[in-house]
Design an enzyme around this catalytic site. Sequence first.
Site, PDB file in Angstrom:
ATOM      1  N   HIS A 193      25.572  51.521  63.645  1.00 12.55           N
ATOM      2  CA  HIS A 193      26.692  50.661  63.219  1.00 12.55           C
ATOM      3  C   HIS A 193      26.208  49.568  62.268  1.00 12.55           C
ATOM      4  CE1 HIS A 193      28.808  52.640  66.535  1.00 12.55           C
ATOM      5  NE2 HIS A 193      27.719  52.374  67.239  1.00 12.55           N
ATOM      6  N   SER A 312      20.788  43.742  34.177  1.00 11.93           N
ATOM      7  CA  SER A 312      22.119  43.378  33.707  1.00 11.93           C
ATOM      8  C   SER A 312      22.046  42.965  32.245  1.00 11.93           C
ATOM      9  CB  SER A 312      22.636  42.215  34.554  1.00 11.93           C
ATOM     10  OG  SER A 312      23.656  41.519  33.878  1.00 11.93           O
ATOM     11  N   LYS A 318      18.342  40.009  37.051  1.00  7.19           N
ATOM     12  CA  LYS A 318      18.773  41.099  37.918  1.00  7.19           C
ATOM     13  C   LYS A 318      17.897  42.341  37.818  1.00  7.19           C
ATOM     14  CE  LYS A 318      22.707  41.581  39.478  1.00  7.19           C
ATOM     15  NZ  LYS A 318      23.013  41.736  40.890  1.00  7.19           N
ATOM     16  N   GLU A 325      22.415  54.312  42.898  1.00  5.86           N
ATOM     17  CA  GLU A 325      23.886  54.264  42.896  1.00  5.86           C
ATOM     18  C   GLU A 325      24.456  55.513  42.214  1.00  5.86           C
ATOM     19  OE1 GLU A 325      23.958  49.394  42.950  1.00  5.86           O
ATOM     20  OE2 GLU A 325      24.534  50.424  41.111  1.00  5.86           O
ATOM     21  N   GLN A 357      38.592  82.623  35.582  1.00  5.32           N
ATOM     22  CA  GLN A 357      37.860  82.119  34.418  1.00  5.32           C
ATOM     23  C   GLN A 357      37.512  80.636  34.574  1.00  5.32           C
ATOM     24  OE1 GLN A 357      38.718  83.543  30.338  1.00  5.32           O
ATOM     25  NE2 GLN A 357      39.565  81.517  29.955  1.00  5.32           N
TER      26      GLN A 357
HETATM   27  N1  ARG Z   1      36.620  85.338  30.422  1.00  2.00           N
HETATM   28  C1  ARG Z   1      37.075  86.087  31.547  1.00  2.00           C
HETATM   29  C2  ARG Z   1      36.669  85.381  32.843  1.00  2.00           C
HETATM   30  O1  ARG Z   1      35.853  84.526  32.825  1.00  2.00           O
HETATM   31  C3  ARG Z   1      36.465  87.450  31.525  1.00  2.00           C
HETATM   32  C4  ARG Z   1      37.237  88.470  32.256  1.00  2.00           C
HETATM   33  C5  ARG Z   1      38.521  88.773  31.583  1.00  2.00           C
HETATM   34  N2  ARG Z   1      39.215  89.788  32.286  1.00  2.00           N
HETATM   35  C6  ARG Z   1      40.534  89.990  32.169  1.00  2.00           C
HETATM   36  N3  ARG Z   1      41.025  90.911  32.907  1.00  2.00           N
HETATM   37  N4  ARG Z   1      41.285  89.261  31.404  1.00  2.00           N
HETATM   38  O2  ARG Z   1      37.161  85.672  33.890  1.00  2.00           O
END
Ligand code: ARG
Length: 528
Positions: A193, A312, A318, A325, A357
């Site tokens: 604590h 600082s 300082k 941090e 993606q």
């Molecule tokens: N750039 C796409 C990704 O990172 C690659 C795969 C794309 N596939 C698709 N079915 N559109 O997922």
Amino acid sequence: MTDDPSTATDDATHATGADADGSPDAEGSADSGGSADPGSSAEAGTAVRRGRFSGGPAREFLSSLDADAAIFEADLAVDRAHVVMLAEQGIVDDATAGEILAALDDVAAAGHGALSGGEDVHEAIETAVIERVGPDGGRMHTARSRNDEVATCIRYRLREDVLEAIAATLTLREALLEVASEHVETTMPGYTHLQPAQPTTVAHYLLSYEGTVARDTARLLDAYGRVNRSPLGAAAFAGTPFDVDRDRTAELLGFDGTVRNSMDASSSRDFLTEAATALATLSTTLSGLAEDLILFSNKGFIDLSDDYSSTSSIMPQKKNPDTLELTRGVAGDAIGEATGTLSLLKGLPRAYNRDLQRAHAGVFEVAGDVAEATRVAAGAVATADWNEGTLADAAGEGFSTATGVADLLAAAGLPFRTAHEVVAEAAPAIDDGDSPATAAETVDEAARSVLGESLFAYVGRDEVERALDPAESVASRDSAGGPAPDAVRDALAAAADALEEDSATRDARRSSLAAAAESLEAEVASYA
Ligand code: ARG
């Protein structure tokens, strides 16, 4: 998806055929490249989609090409391994394979920045190969899809990040053990604590973090095992009629095997969340260590090296613990990334969806940040000075030896609860400056009032005085894993052994990747 009216502008023949589900091929396909003629179009655009599905106003939004810089090298390796396998299986003839591989070298030398636009690095590299080789360059995409391709690239890249983070944890553990071995007898206050609780030693304190970081190493090594599996050959999700050798591409790329089920292989990203959560957990460990060291430097227990401090711009006197941090701050990013990735994946249906993606780029970035924070923490630990005098003075503050006196009375036969009551009665009357003799008198008064007899009917005066001494108090707590110097020496030896074992595991992982890269290079050279 292809039913987006802004992109599905015509129903003419597709660049590379149709997917298994018959939808226009935004994903590339598993066809041989022989039925379509990807290099022959004069229309603007990439070789994959030519003039169609270029994205229109959403082009930028669709494209991951910039972020894909992180998987440029990975994609080249994946392309090479795939082409070598296609040639070995007789799916592509050796001469064509040689031309494609030479074009890939050229694309590699030009770099990611030289790629012309496209939806992603996979498409852009294929376009660049076709530009160099002609239509036969399109044979590179036989028996695969961008779905298994990208999943393979992510794993190929991520395993490097995970290995780097593992290496950083080893460096931190080494620093913690090194400093701990110098401070086995250096007493310091231990807190609960944030209040002085019981005296301990600097070594015992540092070993507490070494233990946690050792588990961080273990979590990352464990994650590595599941990251390092090849999805390649899964194609869009439903496999391919071509006689691909998935184990061979896995081997050429240094994977420990394949993700077998083709739908699982191309669409799951649990390996990514596992790595992200292991990184977030490591960053949380670091944030606690950083916070402690910030507090310790504030109390004058440690002096941070100038190398790990800042000053600082206005207050010249300082010296601030900025690096710690920032180390503490990285945990925010890492936790955010782990949470973000889980949130993105939650509820995604099988199989591939374009949401994927957006899942990985942030994990790569955070992995680098966490590894750097780990190395910085190691440097701060290794270079800080522990002020032994200040620590020793503080070790007994707040009557932190009280538990030891109660333990002594309990060992002499009093029920622990009664012993606790005696010492609790004495506590408010004991001041930080009191000598052991004075404090023993105060406890005796409490014993007379609680027990109706003298403390010294149970224990010797010298024993009580020893229990009130922080260093003696520490030495008495010699249970396994406790702070007594002998117990800590045992723990140090065990930790050093475990560190050596983990370093060997990490080195073995690294050299097996290097060996695979070398053998892939040799295979590629044999087509020249
Ligand atoms: N750039 C796409 C990704 O990172 C690659 C795969 C794309 N596939 C698709 N079915 N559109 O997922």
